[in-house]
Design an enzyme around this catalytic site. Structure first.
Site, PDB file in Angstrom:
ATOM      1  N   TYR A   1      90.526 -33.052 -55.222  1.00  9.20           N
ATOM      2  CA  TYR A   1      90.826 -33.607 -53.901  1.00  9.20           C
ATOM      3  C   TYR A   1      89.809 -33.111 -52.877  1.00  9.20           C
ATOM      4  O   TYR A   1      89.283 -33.888 -52.077  1.00  9.20           O
ATOM      5  CB  TYR A   1      92.238 -33.202 -53.484  1.00  9.20           C
ATOM      6  CG  TYR A   1      92.617 -33.649 -52.093  1.00  9.20           C
ATOM      7  CD1 TYR A   1      93.020 -34.958 -51.847  1.00  9.20           C
ATOM      8  CD2 TYR A   1      92.590 -32.765 -51.021  1.00  9.20           C
ATOM      9  CE1 TYR A   1      93.367 -35.376 -50.569  1.00  9.20           C
ATOM     10  CE2 TYR A   1      92.925 -33.163 -49.740  1.00  9.20           C
ATOM     11  CZ  TYR A   1      93.324 -34.463 -49.524  1.00  9.20           C
ATOM     12  OH  TYR A   1      93.666 -34.869 -48.262  1.00  9.20           O
TER      13      TYR A   1
ATOM     14  N   LYS B   1      87.052 -35.295 -50.576  1.00  7.65           N
ATOM     15  CA  LYS B   1      86.963 -35.290 -49.113  1.00  7.65           C
ATOM     16  C   LYS B   1      85.598 -34.784 -48.640  1.00  7.65           C
ATOM     17  O   LYS B   1      85.114 -35.224 -47.589  1.00  7.65           O
ATOM     18  CB  LYS B   1      88.100 -34.462 -48.524  1.00  7.65           C
ATOM     19  CG  LYS B   1      89.479 -35.080 -48.767  1.00  7.65           C
ATOM     20  CD  LYS B   1      89.568 -36.503 -48.231  1.00  7.65           C
ATOM     21  CE  LYS B   1      90.961 -37.093 -48.355  1.00  7.65           C
ATOM     22  NZ  LYS B   1      91.059 -38.451 -47.782  1.00  7.65           N
TER      23      LYS B   1
END
Length: 253
Positions: free
Chosen positions: A157, A161
């Site tokens: 994750y 990002k």
């Protein structure tokens, strides 16, 4: 409803709930016509209903941002419905990983990257030509504080990002002279339905989450929406390529 932005059109992905819904409502409150998009058609249409009940104008278009054809149809549908696209908030994303990096699974990696990175890339791929043709526009992508610092047990994750911020900065540099601004908003932990649902039974984690923010609480969806509206609007006319933390001081430590 404000008339300041009358005639302007905003597109919000991941607008069925949470940050996306709050931002769609905020755009409408400030006079924008809003295209609400999500894979959850029922909740997305509920967002449209909330906008209309408050006196705003909105339409729903279903879209899986990881699919090229869906995104193309979303942008085409926005232009065919309202004639233009002034602001895009590429917010759709997933967070499905809670394990150390070496314990991760390939399927999870692919799922996160397909939505969080490929989805943002596809959205900008189709939004930017529309903005070029009409003489400008503004794009805000949802990154995260996990795109600025390490995120233990969320390595994939976090990588997604970081990638969103890279796409944002590159697009900003490439299109700045074409009157297209591209920025990212980087929330810390925000009080969303997803957060409450995932952590309702873990009071210890919630307490730790609150303590991690120097301001002494987690954020609200309305606070992220306010940052997105600022970055999207004329007052941020000299701002592009920024990854703006909205994090209660978390990254200042």
């Amino acid at each position: 409803m404000s008339s300041t932005n009358s005639g302007r059109v905003a597109l919000v992905t991941g607008a069925a709930n949470g940050i996306g819904r709050a931002t769609a409502l905020a755009f409408a409150k400030n006079g924008y016509k809003v295209v609400v998009s999500d894979i959850d058609s029922q909740a997305g249409k509920e967002t449209v209903a909330l906008i209309e009940e408050a006196g705003g104008e909105a339409t729903f278009i279903h879209c899986d941002v990881s699919r090229d054809e869906d995104v193309r149809l979303l942008v085409d549908g926005t232009v065919s419905t309202y004639g233009r696209l002034d602001c895009a908030f590429n917010n759709a994303g997933i967070e499905i990983e809670k394990c150390k990096l070496a314990e991760g699974e390939e399927g999870v990696f692919d799922a996160i990257m397909n939505v969080n990175v490929k989805g943002v890339w596809l959205c900008m791929k189709y939004q930017i030509p529309v903005m070029l043709a009409q003489g400008g526009g503004s794009i805000v992508n949802t990154a995260s504080v996990a795109g600025l610092i390490a995120a233990p047990k969320q390595g994939i994750y976090s990588a997604s990002k970081h990638a969103v911020i890279g796409l944002t900065k590159t697009a900003a540099a490439e299109y700045a002279r074409k009157n297209i601004r591209v920025n990212a908003v980087c929330p810390a932990i925000i009080d969303t339905e997803m957060f409450r649902r995932a952590n309702a039974a873990d009071a210890r984690y919630v307490a730790m989450a609150v303590a991690a923010h120097p301001i002494g609480r987690i954020g609200t969806v309305e606070e992220i929406a306010a940052a997105v509206l600022y970055l999207s609007g004329d007052l941020a006319g000299f701002t592009t390529g920024v990854a703006m933390p909205v994090d209660g001081g978390l990254t200042a430590q």
